[in-house]
Design an enzyme around this catalytic site. Structure first.
Site, mmCIF file in Angstrom:
data_model
loop_
_atom_site.group_PDB
_atom_site.id
_atom_site.type_symbol
_atom_site.label_atom_id
_atom_site.label_comp_id
_atom_site.label_asym_id
_atom_site.label_seq_id
_atom_site.Cartn_x
_atom_site.Cartn_y
_atom_site.Cartn_z
ATOM 1 N N ASN A 1 -9.999 31.441 -31.991
ATOM 2 C CA ASN A 1 -11.185 31.550 -31.977
ATOM 3 C C ASN A 1 -12.715 32.699 -31.413
ATOM 4 O OD1 ASN A 1 -9.388 32.394 -29.884
ATOM 5 N ND2 ASN A 1 -10.743 31.843 -28.253
ATOM 6 N N GLU B 1 -3.509 41.640 -21.203
ATOM 7 C CA GLU B 1 -4.511 42.697 -22.700
ATOM 8 C C GLU B 1 -4.760 42.686 -21.492
ATOM 9 O OE1 GLU B 1 -2.641 43.018 -25.141
ATOM 10 O OE2 GLU B 1 -1.596 40.569 -26.196
ATOM 11 N N GLU C 1 -0.852 34.722 -23.755
ATOM 12 C CA GLU C 1 -2.183 34.608 -23.430
ATOM 13 C C GLU C 1 -2.622 33.328 -23.392
ATOM 14 O OE1 GLU C 1 -4.724 36.337 -21.493
ATOM 15 O OE2 GLU C 1 -3.527 38.624 -21.841
ATOM 16 N N CYS D 1 -10.938 30.226 -24.392
ATOM 17 C CA CYS D 1 -9.555 30.062 -23.604
ATOM 18 C C CYS D 1 -10.144 29.881 -22.233
ATOM 19 C CB CYS D 1 -9.114 30.840 -23.468
ATOM 20 S SG CYS D 1 -9.185 32.475 -23.634
HETATM 21 P P1 NAD Z 1 -2.470 27.361 -31.300
HETATM 22 O O1 NAD Z 1 -1.133 27.316 -30.758
HETATM 23 O O2 NAD Z 1 -2.392 25.804 -32.123
HETATM 24 O O3 NAD Z 1 -1.566 28.778 -32.329
HETATM 25 C C1 NAD Z 1 -2.235 30.087 -32.036
HETATM 26 C C2 NAD Z 1 -0.487 30.640 -33.078
HETATM 27 O O4 NAD Z 1 0.348 30.339 -33.123
HETATM 28 C C3 NAD Z 1 -1.340 30.634 -34.309
HETATM 29 O O5 NAD Z 1 -1.507 31.985 -35.349
HETATM 30 C C4 NAD Z 1 -0.795 29.250 -34.599
HETATM 31 O O6 NAD Z 1 -0.033 29.341 -35.719
HETATM 32 C C5 NAD Z 1 0.926 30.313 -33.900
HETATM 33 N N1 NAD Z 1 1.914 29.268 -33.778
HETATM 34 C C6 NAD Z 1 1.622 27.442 -33.901
HETATM 35 N N2 NAD Z 1 3.160 27.123 -33.527
HETATM 36 C C7 NAD Z 1 4.097 27.461 -33.689
HETATM 37 C C8 NAD Z 1 5.166 28.511 -32.984
HETATM 38 N N3 NAD Z 1 5.739 27.556 -32.496
HETATM 39 N N4 NAD Z 1 5.692 29.370 -32.573
HETATM 40 C C9 NAD Z 1 5.101 30.800 -32.980
HETATM 41 N N5 NAD Z 1 3.336 30.213 -32.878
HETATM 42 C C10 NAD Z 1 3.076 29.157 -33.381
HETATM 43 O O7 NAD Z 1 -3.746 28.208 -30.803
HETATM 44 P P2 NAD Z 1 -4.708 28.117 -31.370
HETATM 45 O O8 NAD Z 1 -5.294 26.776 -31.816
HETATM 46 O O9 NAD Z 1 -5.072 29.045 -32.585
HETATM 47 O O10 NAD Z 1 -5.907 28.611 -30.081
HETATM 48 C C11 NAD Z 1 -6.564 27.703 -29.151
HETATM 49 C C12 NAD Z 1 -5.366 27.731 -28.051
HETATM 50 O O11 NAD Z 1 -5.160 29.595 -27.763
HETATM 51 C C13 NAD Z 1 -6.345 27.672 -27.117
HETATM 52 O O12 NAD Z 1 -5.359 27.036 -25.822
HETATM 53 C C14 NAD Z 1 -6.711 28.677 -26.251
HETATM 54 O O13 NAD Z 1 -7.265 28.750 -24.845
HETATM 55 C C15 NAD Z 1 -6.371 29.960 -26.005
HETATM 56 N N6 NAD Z 1 -6.321 30.848 -26.460
HETATM 57 C C16 NAD Z 1 -6.136 31.688 -25.225
HETATM 58 C C17 NAD Z 1 -6.474 33.037 -25.089
HETATM 59 C C18 NAD Z 1 -6.520 33.987 -23.692
HETATM 60 O O14 NAD Z 1 -6.505 35.295 -23.540
HETATM 61 N N7 NAD Z 1 -5.751 33.316 -22.658
HETATM 62 C C19 NAD Z 1 -7.377 33.758 -25.983
HETATM 63 C C20 NAD Z 1 -8.211 32.637 -26.782
HETATM 64 C C21 NAD Z 1 -7.081 31.447 -26.895
#
Ligand code: NAD
Length: 477
Positions: free
Chosen positions: A149, A458, A248, A282
């Site tokens: 995002n 962070e 996060e 998020c």
């Molecule tokens: P996602 O969990 O699908 O992917 C995040 C990352 O994890 C990607 O690089 C993905 O390839 C990797 N990933 C996928 N499966 C994995 C596994 N089994 N083991 C390790 N890594 C794996 O999330 P997204 O769709 O890319 O992002 C959206 C989510 O991120 C939302 O839930 C959002 O709230 C969260 N987010 C949180 C913050 C925060 O600061 N808290 C910031 C931005 C996004």
């Protein structure tokens, strides 16, 4: 058409098995690039290179590491158009937002490059027979697993403090938005003078790369930003080898409007809170709690603000498309969820269409009123431009509803009563509370969640302690 490869050991590295995935353009739905689908062997190579490079990097004086990171910040500022264009193409973000995001990206390096010079241990007095002191050591190789995002911003808030404190890094961007981070690693090494191997980027699927990163014996800590499911999977592997994690995760943040607030400002802020980045945020304020006695008046203002939004692929749009096709489809499924709960949208509620939008992945910003906090729509993170308006009676009721969630990432309070603001801020179960605006905070403000929104922080001063380990040295004289 271009190819996005990993950047390992100071050079671009195509996947060793030659496999790529198609990357589709969120503004058109058409293929725009091929992205490496790196196998496990490439991940191991990156971690081993990072491990080799770390010893010399940690032994540099903090001021020397800081100088290189400041140089990187200068180059980011000089290259903001190019980096911003790469990221805007990958994510679909409106061009107008990129300068601000690139400024933020540079700020992380500026902040931690300076701050690390002030990172000291302490001397502990236990009488004349002892000399006792503490020091902060880097972990070694840090993994950064990242979402799509806000690709560079999410990446550097982990990478900048990790590098500044003497760790080396293997970063894994989302497979949907890898291009800008690969370019950042390239300029860090080839232009700013970071030693090769200190900052590596592995491009590919998280389900392949994540477990390899977590299981590799040279990997010492992982900072993960993403969804709950992937975070839980990573957490299980980390538990086996006692691998420290920062998680996060997602949110369903409450944005609370009291009857004494500036309602015009609150309506504008509440609109931005759930529509910025098309709701792919998020900490988005997606549960909008509105005091009963101003509910109808406020909803009218809110709808007027939402109706005035300018969605599209153009530079000055207020919202662009959804970044991935899967997410575009997931958001649409929540219209069905809402309908099954008997909700009808006060505005929006469908895919946005029109000549300028073509076959891009656009969703109409959507307001549901009359939502109860126990409905699915109010409980699950949608990660799209949908807000639930939930009425409340008084402070106690607002606090109860706001905290009645598995998540605890952000919260907003709109009120002119300073006593009420502090009471609410003390009671809210959320990592970051914003009052009389709804923003993402600053590089200097810690960011992280309560409950299922994660643990660790962070940003801010505190991040220095998350990327170092405290050691006590006890000397009998
Ligand atoms: P996602 O969990 O699908 O992917 C995040 C990352 O994890 C990607 O690089 C993905 O390839 C990797 N990933 C996928 N499966 C994995 C596994 N089994 N083991 C390790 N890594 C794996 O999330 P997204 O769709 O890319 O992002 C959206 C989510 O991120 C939302 O839930 C959002 O709230 C969260 N987010 C949180 C913050 C925060 O600061 N808290 C910031 C931005 C996004």
């Amino acid at each position: 058409m271009f190819k996005v490869n990993s950047y390992i050991g100071g050079r671009a590295l195509p996947p060793s098995d030659g496999r790529y995935n198609d990357k589709l353009d969120p503004r058109t739905g058409e293929k725009m690039a091929e992205v490496a689908n790196s196998p496990a062997a490439d991940v191991a190579l990156a971690i081993e290179d990072a491990d080799r490079a770390q010893a010399a990097w940690r032994n540099l004086r903090p001021s020397e590491r800081g100088r290189i990171l400041l140089e990187l910040a200068r180059i980011i500022r000089r290259s903001e158009d190019r980096l911003g264009a790469l990221e805007s193409a990958d994510t679909g973000k409106p061009g107008v937002e990129m300068a601000g995001l690139m400024d933020l990206t540079a700020q992380y390096f500026e902040y931690y490059a300076g701050l690390v010079n002030a990172m000291d241990g302490e001397v502990i007095n236990q009488g004349p027979d002892y000399h006792i002191y503490t020091r902060r050591d880097p972990f070694g190789v840090i993994g950064a697993i990242l979402p799509w995002n806000a690709p560079l911003h999410q990446a550097v808030r982990a990478i900048a403090p990790a590098l500044a404190t003497g760790n080396s890094v293997v970063a894994k961007p989302s497979e949907h938005t890898s291009a800008s981070l690969v370019e950042l690693a390239r300029i860090a090494v080839e232009e700013a003078g970071l030693p090769p191997g200190v900052f590596n980027v592995v491009v590919g699927k998280g389900s392949v790369i994540g477990p390899v990163m977590a299981r590799h014996p040279a990997m010492r800590k992982i900072s993960f930003t993403g969804g709950l499911t992937a975070g839980q999977e990573l957490g299980k592997i980390a538990a086996e080898r006692i691998l420290p994690l920062t998680l996060e995760l997602g949110g369903k943040s409450a944005n609370i409007v009291f009857d004494d607030a500036d309602l015009d400002a609150a309506a504008k802020g509440a609109t931005r809170a759930f529509t910025w980045n098309s709701g792919q945020w998020c900490a988005a304020g997606t549960r909008l709690l509105v005091q009963e006695n101003i509910h109808d008046r406020f909803v009218e203002k809110l709808i007027a603000e939402v109706a005035a939004l300018d969605i599209g692929p153009h530079f000055n749009a207020t919202s662009g498309p959804i970044t991935t096709q899967a997410q575009f489809e997931k958001i649409q499924s929540y219209f069905g969820v809402a309908e099954r709960d008997g909700l009808t949208p006060a505005i929006g509620g469908k895919v946005a269409s029109g000549a300028a939008l073509g076959s891009g992945w656009y969703i109409e910003p959507t307001v549901y009123t009359g939502v109860r906090n126990d409905m699915t729509l109010a409980k699950e993170e949608v990660f799209g431009p949908i807000v639930c308006v939930i009425p409340f009676k008084d402070e106690a009721d607002a606090l109860h509803i706001a905290n009645d969630s598995e998540f605890g990432l952000g919260a907003g309070i709109w009120s002119r009563d300073i006593g009420r603001v502090h009471r609410m801020a003390a009671g809210l179960e959320a990592g970051r509370i914003v009052v009389n605006e709804y923003s993402g905070g600053f590089v200097q403000t810690p960011c992280g969640g309560f409950k299922q929104s994660g643990y660790g922080r962070e940003q801010g001063l505190d991040a220095l302690s998350h990327y170092t380990q405290l050691k006590s040295i006890i000397i009998r004289l």
